[in-house]
Design a protein around this motif. Structure first.
Motif, short mmCIF file in Angstrom:
data_model
loop_
_atom_site.label_atom_id
_atom_site.label_comp_id
_atom_site.label_asym_id
_atom_site.label_seq_id
_atom_site.Cartn_x
_atom_site.Cartn_y
_atom_site.Cartn_z
N VAL A 12 0.84 -1.19 0.00
CA VAL A 12 0.00 0.00 0.00
C VAL A 12 0.88 1.25 0.00
O VAL A 12 1.80 1.37 0.82
N ALA A 13 0.59 2.16 -0.91
CA ALA A 13 1.37 3.40 -1.01
C ALA A 13 0.46 4.62 -0.97
O ALA A 13 -0.65 4.60 -1.51
N ILE A 14 0.96 5.67 -0.34
CA ILE A 14 0.37 7.00 -0.46
C ILE A 14 1.31 7.81 -1.35
O ILE A 14 2.52 7.86 -1.11
N VAL A 15 0.76 8.43 -2.39
CA VAL A 15 1.56 9.28 -3.27
C VAL A 15 0.91 10.66 -3.32
O VAL A 15 -0.22 10.80 -3.80
N LYS A 73 -5.74 12.85 8.11
CA LYS A 73 -6.88 12.40 7.33
C LYS A 73 -6.44 11.54 6.15
O LYS A 73 -7.10 10.54 5.81
N ILE A 74 -5.34 11.91 5.52
CA ILE A 74 -4.82 11.13 4.39
C ILE A 74 -4.39 9.74 4.86
O ILE A 74 -4.74 8.72 4.25
N VAL A 75 -3.65 9.69 5.95
CA VAL A 75 -3.20 8.41 6.50
C VAL A 75 -4.39 7.56 6.92
O VAL A 75 -4.45 6.35 6.63
N GLY A 83 -5.97 -1.04 4.92
CA GLY A 83 -5.54 -1.77 6.11
C GLY A 83 -4.16 -1.45 6.64
O GLY A 83 -3.75 -1.99 7.68
N GLY A 84 -3.43 -0.58 5.98
CA GLY A 84 -2.10 -0.22 6.46
C GLY A 84 -1.36 0.59 5.41
O GLY A 84 -1.93 0.98 4.39
N ILE A 85 -0.07 0.86 5.66
CA ILE A 85 0.75 1.64 4.73
C ILE A 85 2.14 1.01 4.66
O ILE A 85 2.75 0.69 5.68
N GLN A 124 5.37 12.11 9.78
CA GLN A 124 4.93 11.97 11.18
C GLN A 124 3.64 11.16 11.26
O GLN A 124 3.52 10.25 12.08
N ALA A 125 2.68 11.51 10.41
CA ALA A 125 1.37 10.86 10.47
C ALA A 125 1.46 9.39 10.05
O ALA A 125 0.77 8.53 10.61
N ALA A 126 2.31 9.10 9.07
CA ALA A 126 2.41 7.73 8.55
C ALA A 126 3.29 6.83 9.41
O ALA A 126 3.19 5.60 9.31
N LEU A 127 4.14 7.41 10.24
CA LEU A 127 5.17 6.65 10.95
C LEU A 127 4.64 5.44 11.73
O LEU A 127 5.21 4.34 11.62
N PRO A 128 3.57 5.57 12.53
CA PRO A 128 3.12 4.39 13.29
C PRO A 128 2.74 3.21 12.41
O PRO A 128 2.91 2.05 12.81
N TYR A 129 2.25 3.49 11.21
CA TYR A 129 1.82 2.41 10.31
C TYR A 129 3.01 1.85 9.53
O TYR A 129 3.06 0.64 9.26
#
Length: 253
Positions: A12-15, A73-75, A83-85, A124-129
């Motif tokens: 899974v990617a966020i771009v 919100k994006i994360v 289900g994750g990143i 920062q927002a994505a780090l936990p995932y």
């Protein structure tokens, strides 16, 4: 042009900045290699069209990533849908060409917020995932002008030089958590943003083309090999803190 590389199936990617240009091209390559991608940009209609082109491997969210709550919100959207990143691609950016005399404070703030602050807040927002999964990575999209002083790129290149620093810093901070952090530094690339910036200065496109050892402007697809390499948990598994110059030789001129 399709480049095949291992390690992306069912990832899974966020771009960010992925409705067009480099961001869309990276997102397309990820989908073609089996990943699921959340496309993020400000304008809703181009995003919707981009997601339709990419098909069931893509979803989208219209957001101004400089907004206070936008990164979370994006994360949250990526996690709720997929289900994750596994990958974060910080591609959003804005270029206001100018000099010390011509660049305004408003332009400087706009570039700093989108080119430097937003990647920090997205990470920062994505780090936990990211740290919850193996083989995760962050890819920052910088620019060739960040690697040496470049007339006309001014404060824009300074923000991207800051992003280069963050790439090295995060690689150090996150290595023990299993997260690799790298960047690509493209030269002049045929994107709507580049073309808009070049239109502001007579002869800018020709000047940029001639600044490369390979005397032309790159197609966005020519950046994909380096981007996939740095993201891949297979091909790029021992790469972190790297900045790959994809600039037609500009950095050695």
């Amino acid at each position: 042009m399709t480049i095949r590389m291992e390690g992306f199936s069912d990832k899974v990617a966020i771009v960010t900045g992925s409705s067009e240009g480099i961001g869309f091209t990276i997102a397309k390559a990820l989908v073609e290699n089996g990943a699921k991608v959340l496309l993020v940009a400000r304008r809703e209609e181009p995003l919707r069209q981009a997601a339709e082109i990419l098909g069931p491997g893509a979803s989208w969210l219209s957001a101004d990533i400089t907004g206070k709550d936008a990164p979370s919100k994006i994360v949250d959207k990526a996690v709720s849908v997929y289900g994750g990143i596994d990958f974060l691609v910080n591609n959003s950016g804005i270029n206001r060409l100018g000099t010390l005399e011509s660049t305004t404070l408003a332009e400087m703030r706009q570039m700093a917020e989108l080119n430097l602050f937003a990647p920090w807040l997205m990470a920062q927002a994505a780090l936990p995932y990211l740290e919850a999964r193996p083989g995760t990575a962050i890819l920052n999209v910088s620019t060739a002008g960040s690697r040496k002083a470049t007339l006309g790129e001014g404060f824009y290149a300074a923000t991207k030089a800051g992003l280069n620093y963050l790439t090295s810093l995060w690689a150090m901070e996150l290595a023990d958590r299993g997260i690799r952090v790298n960047a690509i530094a493209p030269g002049g690339t045929d994107t709507p943003q580049f073309n808009k910036a070049a239109e502001a200065i007579e002869g800018a496109r020709e000047m940029v083309a001639n600044a490369h050892l390979i005397k032309r402007i790159a197609a966005p697809q020519e950046l994909i090999g380096a981007a996939l390499l740095l993201l891949s948990p297979v091909a790029g598994s021992f790469m972190t803190g790297s900045i790959i110059d994809v600039d037609g030789g500009y950095h050695v001129t």
